[in-house]
Design a protein around this motif. Structure first.
Motif, PDB file in Angstrom:
ATOM      1  N   UNK A   1     -52.013 -19.086 -31.590  1.00 31.36           N
ATOM      2  CA  UNK A   1     -52.629 -19.256 -30.276  1.00 31.36           C
ATOM      3  C   UNK A   1     -53.646 -18.136 -30.045  1.00 31.36           C
ATOM      4  N   UNK A   2     -54.838 -18.435 -29.558  1.00 31.81           N
ATOM      5  CA  UNK A   2     -55.829 -17.369 -29.337  1.00 31.81           C
ATOM      6  C   UNK A   2     -55.293 -16.318 -28.368  1.00 31.81           C
ATOM      7  N   UNK A   3     -55.395 -15.065 -28.758  1.00 28.13           N
ATOM      8  CA  UNK A   3     -54.860 -13.997 -27.929  1.00 28.13           C
ATOM      9  C   UNK A   3     -55.491 -13.913 -26.561  1.00 28.13           C
ATOM     10  N   UNK A   4     -56.750 -14.347 -26.432  1.00 26.21           N
ATOM     11  CA  UNK A   4     -57.432 -14.298 -25.149  1.00 26.21           C
ATOM     12  C   UNK A   4     -57.358 -15.628 -24.403  1.00 26.21           C
ATOM     13  N   UNK A   5     -56.609 -16.591 -24.944  1.00 25.32           N
ATOM     14  CA  UNK A   5     -56.495 -17.906 -24.294  1.00 25.32           C
ATOM     15  C   UNK A   5     -55.122 -18.501 -24.600  1.00 25.32           C
ATOM     16  N   UNK A   6     -54.075 -17.743 -24.285  1.00 24.75           N
ATOM     17  CA  UNK A   6     -52.721 -18.196 -24.595  1.00 24.75           C
ATOM     18  C   UNK A   6     -52.408 -19.494 -23.855  1.00 24.75           C
ATOM     19  N   UNK A   7     -51.838 -20.436 -24.589  1.00 31.12           N
ATOM     20  CA  UNK A   7     -51.545 -21.748 -24.045  1.00 31.12           C
ATOM     21  C   UNK A   7     -52.461 -22.822 -24.590  1.00 31.12           C
ATOM     22  N   UNK A   8     -53.478 -22.410 -25.382  1.00 32.60           N
ATOM     23  CA  UNK A   8     -54.418 -23.386 -25.937  1.00 32.60           C
ATOM     24  C   UNK A   8     -53.691 -24.386 -26.834  1.00 32.60           C
ATOM     25  N   UNK A   9     -52.875 -23.876 -27.756  1.00 29.42           N
ATOM     26  CA  UNK A   9     -52.211 -24.767 -28.694  1.00 29.42           C
ATOM     27  C   UNK A   9     -51.295 -25.751 -27.974  1.00 29.42           C
ATOM     28  N   UNK A  10     -50.551 -25.285 -26.983  1.00 33.08           N
ATOM     29  CA  UNK A  10     -49.632 -26.165 -26.252  1.00 33.08           C
ATOM     30  C   UNK A  10     -50.404 -27.292 -25.590  1.00 33.08           C
TER      31      UNK A  10
ATOM     32  N   UNK B   1     -45.234 -23.776 -16.601  1.00 31.94           N
ATOM     33  CA  UNK B   1     -45.219 -22.310 -16.575  1.00 31.94           C
ATOM     34  C   UNK B   1     -44.523 -21.821 -15.314  1.00 31.94           C
ATOM     35  N   UNK B   2     -44.860 -22.436 -14.174  1.00 34.66           N
ATOM     36  CA  UNK B   2     -44.216 -22.040 -12.919  1.00 34.66           C
ATOM     37  C   UNK B   2     -42.712 -22.264 -12.983  1.00 34.66           C
ATOM     38  N   UNK B   3     -42.302 -23.376 -13.593  1.00 34.66           N
ATOM     39  CA  UNK B   3     -40.867 -23.641 -13.727  1.00 34.66           C
ATOM     40  C   UNK B   3     -40.215 -22.639 -14.670  1.00 34.66           C
ATOM     41  N   UNK B   4     -40.917 -22.273 -15.743  1.00 36.93           N
ATOM     42  CA  UNK B   4     -40.377 -21.288 -16.677  1.00 36.93           C
ATOM     43  C   UNK B   4     -40.108 -19.965 -15.970  1.00 36.93           C
ATOM     44  N   UNK B   5     -40.932 -19.659 -14.986  1.00 42.20           N
ATOM     45  CA  UNK B   5     -40.781 -18.405 -14.261  1.00 42.20           C
ATOM     46  C   UNK B   5     -39.641 -18.411 -13.263  1.00 42.20           C
ATOM     47  N   UNK B   6     -38.971 -19.556 -13.099  1.00 43.29           N
ATOM     48  CA  UNK B   6     -37.861 -19.622 -12.148  1.00 43.29           C
ATOM     49  C   UNK B   6     -36.498 -19.702 -12.813  1.00 43.29           C
ATOM     50  N   UNK B   7     -36.431 -19.972 -14.110  1.00 41.12           N
ATOM     51  CA  UNK B   7     -35.134 -20.069 -14.787  1.00 41.12           C
ATOM     52  C   UNK B   7     -34.816 -18.748 -15.468  1.00 41.12           C
TER      53      UNK B   7
ATOM     54  N   UNK C   1     -46.218 -12.892 -27.586  1.00 36.10           N
ATOM     55  CA  UNK C   1     -46.402 -13.778 -26.450  1.00 36.10           C
ATOM     56  C   UNK C   1     -45.155 -14.663 -26.291  1.00 36.10           C
ATOM     57  N   UNK C   2     -44.958 -15.275 -25.128  1.00 40.56           N
ATOM     58  CA  UNK C   2     -43.760 -16.115 -24.949  1.00 40.56           C
ATOM     59  C   UNK C   2     -43.626 -17.151 -26.050  1.00 40.56           C
ATOM     60  N   UNK C   3     -42.433 -17.222 -26.637  1.00 41.29           N
ATOM     61  CA  UNK C   3     -42.214 -18.131 -27.766  1.00 41.29           C
ATOM     62  C   UNK C   3     -42.318 -19.593 -27.362  1.00 41.29           C
ATOM     63  N   UNK C   4     -42.225 -19.898 -26.071  1.00 44.05           N
ATOM     64  CA  UNK C   4     -42.378 -21.282 -25.620  1.00 44.05           C
ATOM     65  C   UNK C   4     -43.780 -21.803 -25.864  1.00 44.05           C
ATOM     66  N   UNK C   5     -44.756 -20.889 -25.952  1.00 46.31           N
ATOM     67  CA  UNK C   5     -46.133 -21.299 -26.175  1.00 46.31           C
ATOM     68  C   UNK C   5     -46.845 -21.796 -24.940  1.00 46.31           C
ATOM     69  N   UNK C   6     -46.189 -21.799 -23.780  1.00 38.74           N
ATOM     70  CA  UNK C   6     -46.844 -22.320 -22.580  1.00 38.74           C
ATOM     71  C   UNK C   6     -48.040 -21.483 -22.164  1.00 38.74           C
ATOM     72  N   UNK C   7     -47.976 -20.194 -22.459  1.00 37.52           N
ATOM     73  CA  UNK C   7     -49.159 -19.368 -22.317  1.00 37.52           C
ATOM     74  C   UNK C   7     -49.359 -18.728 -20.963  1.00 37.52           C
ATOM     75  N   UNK C   8     -50.616 -18.309 -20.760  1.00 37.82           N
ATOM     76  CA  UNK C   8     -51.045 -17.572 -19.580  1.00 37.82           C
ATOM     77  C   UNK C   8     -51.699 -18.543 -18.597  1.00 37.82           C
ATOM     78  N   UNK C   9     -51.204 -18.634 -17.365  1.00 36.96           N
ATOM     79  CA  UNK C   9     -51.786 -19.617 -16.446  1.00 36.96           C
ATOM     80  C   UNK C   9     -53.274 -19.402 -16.189  1.00 36.96           C
TER      81      UNK C   9
END
Length: 936
Positions: free
Chosen positions: A537-546, A627-633, A655-663
């Motif tokens: 996943x690009x370090x400056x655009x986490x979440x691209x692959x997901x 991502x928002x849901x991940x932040x609540x569990x 980076x988070x192993x879920x791959x959801x990335x940076x909002x």
């Protein structure tokens, strides 16, 4: 294990043209008829009954030298009287984890030593079961253990063991309740069922009732419900009826009949009027629920109700999904399900409202869509797609002989609920006989009744009922007499693992195919794997692959999202994507008669994603909501924080192993960004194809070549992952992430190890099984079984191509957070210094690992995963067959040396997700720096 009803989520459908672009028309795939698939579902069995009433069902399957042993009891939470809720599940724990009269160490150690796989126990409204799959040579020993659990348990049950399991169960309850939306089930059951109705309370029970359970209560519960005449025993696998009769009579024949449990009458209640309730929880999205009580699994309408739910919200092409998620995009997720129980069933919908939408408007739209569907019913094509999906699911589920879904389960459920182990034939036939008219009639009868509508809105939770801080010490009842049995029989000669022969081929463009044959069921599993993963996943655009992966099945140059979903359903296939740390895969599971059209669909999705603007915006919104849901569990919060703490944010593993990335990054991604990622990473010169099938490679290769052989790499350079030479120096400390109102804390203790998945870790993994990994590990035995502070914890290595992390995961009751960390610190310090592996631990671990190998590859999915990990970690094709001799050669010293060389307990950092107000004072006593953060 608690098994709670599924209360899941839903979305409705417009015509495809209403929400998708107009791709070129594509001729739909022509799958084999569902009737032909149904003929492949066959579990021949023979039955007999002992004089004491024990009903026994035997199925012979010689594909592997293993036998599933499953004991099902006609008792569940619906049989619990008022004031004793949770007793059935509590007693399941006692039967599963505690000693019996002739096995003072309990069943878990001998089960592990004989190489049992798929062993567990569950309780639900209607039944309790215990199960294990064992090597054929250990069948007699397994039957001895199971019969001791049935007929020789009470004399070993004492107050201390009851209190320990009570604590474990109460922590299981906390763990479930601590999840987002975790309290909804209680409100549903209490509202839908009147007081006194057998299904009025949850299987897990109430804290107060669990507090009040006495030793004599539990003794009487066993006497009333666990007699052989209230049970079904199923043996499935490498066994014949003659052998089964001899062994079952030998070990179960002398157990006396018990009381007769008549399942509690349970009518299908109807609410007098619609009920609307609003609950609050610390969640990211408002969720809407709709629930009706309907008939159960023996009713003539069961298949029709399931088809209705599946068309409405259980398919990728579901009505609700197309209308609310793809259509007006007022929701980010939606599902529907029919959950059948013995006496009745639950028909449930849920919709996650998209942030910023008018909740009342979405709720009204949901009701209108449901009412319209009830009036109009499904189409013939929708009924056919559900039928094909169910047939394929049943075929997949029957690959193992036991476990949670295998042949023994199907036979046991039929015998227990319908008095017929072949009841599955009638269930499958009912799908074949269903029509749009019959589905519409069932919905008109049952879904036109008043509904329970629950809204869960973000906010502070309502008050939570905790366990009592202390309980009065009970006067212990008199001990029971014990009648010793003959010693437990030994284990016969074990068969070594015969792993499928691995074959290789190349497509005409050079893509390698790695293949193994598995003929248990007519299924083919395919993984098109790319050297990418979360690390790409690009370090400056986490979440691209997901986002790229989520869009693959949302449209190609010739198909839109609904066409892809419908074609997949007609084939009875599963199409999925996943990304681990180092590899990315697009997966296809399909019944082999439908393989050719399945591969054509897979290739189109992999090679020709359209990335249309409307699909991009829809999937972007869903990823942001996730991502928002991940932040609540608890697990999501901890999982987002831990990698960066271990590796540093700039590291590909940081980076988070879920791959959801940076909002922030996900919000700005463009179609060009996604196309560029696809061309860099998901390309033929970066791919390998793995296949496990009942069909020979010679038959498969032309099909693969036709779909992937002409695929040419783009002109752009292939992606390269760059790993830094050095990692941040470990800084032992506690990072406390505040999550108010948490009845449990999630503890994550972790360090980066000086090894990777390419290293020889056989001795280390064996040693780690002693300290951290598995039910019998020291940390689980101490904190769960001895102290009762957790439902379960483990410590294990996450294998990676580069330096791998070791992670301890320990959800514990909030008021024991600090003490639990201290116990973990002490356990690892002692293990790595003066209290290494004992001779008994070494023998149990080695025997268990060697003997479980033949049962570890029952399913094609397990074989496929083995092929993939062999290639990823540069292992030889015969790697799994070499493990037995290598384990047998391990000494306690070799195990200790490996653990002490690889783990440095001084490097651990501790991440705690919990209520800082109550947890922080506990942590400050540990002598480590404490850093408090808010959830990201």
């Amino acid at each position: 294990m608690r098994r709670a009803a599924l209360f899941v989520a839903v979305c409705l459908a417009l015509s495809p043209a209403a929400f998708a672009g107009a791709p070129a028309k594509h001729a739909p795939a022509k799958p084999v008829p569902a009737a032909e698939l149904a003929r492949s579902v066959d579990i021949p069995s023979e039955s007999f009954t002992l004089d004491n009433g024990l009903r026994v069902v035997v199925h012979t399957d010689r594909k592997a030298p293993v036998v599933a042993v499953q004991a099902w009891y006609n008792v569940g939470s619906k049989d619990e009287p008022q004031g004793k809720t949770g007793f059935a599940h509590l007693f399941e724990h006692i039967g599963l984890f505690n000693p019996t009269e002739n096995l003072p160490g309990g069943l878990m150690q001998p089960l592990r030593a004989i190489g049992a796989t798929d062993w567990n126990g569950t309780t639900w409204f209607d039944r309790t079961n215990f199960f294990q799959t064992v090597p054929t040579a250990a069948l007699e020993q397994a039957l001895y253990m199971e019969s001791d659990r049935m007929g020789h348990l009470l004399g070993a049950l004492n107050q201390e063991r009851l209190d320990n399991q009570r604590g474990v169960v109460q922590n299981e309850k906390r763990q479930g309740d601590n999840q987002p939306y975790g309290l909804v089930e209680y409100a549903q059951l209490e509202t839908l069922f009147p007081p006194g109705h057998p299904y009025h309370h949850s299987t897990i029970g109430s804290m107060a009732d669990l507090d009040s359970a006495s030793l004599e209560d539990l003794r009487q519960w066993h006497r009333d419900n666990y007699g052989p005449n209230n049970a079904v025993l199923v043996l499935a696998g490498d066994v014949d009826v003659a052998t089964a009769k001899t062994l079952v009579q030998k070990y179960f024949g002398d157990i006396a009949r018990g009381a007769v449990n008549e399942p509690a009458p349970a009518d299908v209640p109807t609410l007098p009027a619609r009920v609307d309730k609003t609950l609050h929880d610390r969640v990211a999205n408002t969720r809407l629920y709709r629930t009706w009580i309907v008939p159960g699994l023996l009713d003539a309408t069961a298949a029709d109700l399931d088809i209705a739910a599946t068309v409405l919200g259980g398919l990728a092409s579901s009505r609700l999904d197309n209308a609310l998620v793809r259509g007006d995009e007022s929701a980010v997720a939606a599902t529907a399900s029919y959950q059948p129980f013995h006496r009745l069933g639950m028909f449930e919908l849920s919709v996650d409202v998209k942030p910023g939408q008018d909740v009342a408007a979405v709720s009204a739209r949901l009701d209108a869509l449901v009412n319209d569907f009830i009036a109009q019913g499904p189409t013939q094509d929708e009924v056919a797609r559900v039928t094909a999906t169910r047939m394929a699911e049943r075929i997949r589920a029957l690959e193992p002989v036991g476990g949670f879904t295998g042949k023994a389960v199907v036979l046991a459920e039929g015998q227990l609920y319908a008095g017929d182990p072949s009841y599955y034939r009638r269930e499958l036939a009912a799908y074949g006989e269903a029509t749009p008219a019959s589905v519409r009639k069932a919905m008109a009868q049952w879904l036109s009744r008043p509904v329970l509508a629950i809204t869960v809105a973000p906010g502070e939770r309502e008050p939570y009922a905790e366990a009592a801080a202390t309980r009065p010490a009970p006067k212990p009842p008199a001990p029971l007499a014990i009648a010793p049995r003959a010693p437990m029989p030994g284990v016969g000669v074990m068969k070594a693992l015969d792993f499928p022969t691995v074959e290789r081929a190349h497509l005409r463009n050079g893509i390698e195919v790695v293949y193994a044959r598995s003929g248990a069921v007519p299924m083919t599993q395919v993984a098109v794997e790319f050297d990418a993963g979360v690390a790409a996943d690009p370090g400056d655009a986490l979440g691209t692959q997901k986002l790229v992966l989520s869009l693959l099945d949302q449209g190609t140059a010739s198909r839109n999202a609904v066409q892809i979903a419908e074609e997949n359903e007609r084939l009875g296939a599963t199409l999925a994507t996943n990304a681990g740390l180092d590899r990315t895969a697009v997966m296809l599971g399909v019944v082999s008669p439908n393989l050719a059209p399945g591969l054509e669909l897979l290739a189109d999705v992999v090679r020709n994603p359209a990335f249309r603007a409307e699909d991009l915006e829809r999937m972007r919104a869903q990823q942001l909501a996730n991502i928002d849901q991940e932040k609540t569990s608890p697990n999501g919060i901890g999982g987002r924080a831990l990698p960066g703490i271990l590796y540093g944010a700039a590291h590909p593993y940081g980076r988070p192993f879920s791959g959801l990335g940076d909002p922030a990054a996900v919000k700005t991604l463009t179609r060009d960004d996604l196309t560029a990622f696809h061309q860099r990473w998901l390309r033929p010169d970066n791919a390998r194809v793995f296949v496990v099938s009942d069909r020979p490679l010679a038959e498969l290769q032309p099909l693969l070549d036709a779909q992937f052989g002409a695929w040419a790499a783009p002109a752009t350079p292939k992606g390269q992952k760059v790993f830094p030479d050095a990692l941040p120096a470990p800084t032992p400390r506690i990072v406390l992430i505040d999550r108010p109102q948490s009845p449990q804390s999630l503890i994550l203790g972790a360090a980066v190890l000086p090894v990777s998945g390419r290293d020889d870790l056989v001795a280390f993994n064996a040693a780690n099984e002693v300290i951290g990994n598995g039910f019998l590990s020291r940390i689980n035995q101490d904190i769960r079984e001895t102290r009762g502070w957790s439902y379960g914890l483990n410590g294990r290595i996450t294998l990676a191509q580069q330096r791998s992390p070791y992670i301890i995961s320990a959800p514990v009751q909030a008021n024991r957070t600090g003490e639990s960390i201290q116990v973990l610190i002490d356990q690892y310090r002692h293990f790595l210094s003066d209290q290494g592996v004992t001779a008994a631990e070494q023998e149990r671990t080695i025997n268990g690992n060697v003997r479980s190998l033949p049962g570890g590859f029952e399913t094609s999915a397990n074989v496929l995963n083995a092929l993939r990990t062999n290639v990823l970690f540069e292992r030889p094709d015969d790697y799994w067959e070499t493990l037995g001799p290598r384990y047998q050669a391990l000494s306690t010293q070799a195990m200790d040396d490996a653990a002490r060389r690889i783990i440095d307990d001084g490097d651990f950092v501790w991440v705690v997700v919990g209520d800082a107000a109550s947890v922080k004072p506990q942590l400050e006593k540990l002598g480590l720096p404490v850093e408090v953060r808010q959830a990201m």
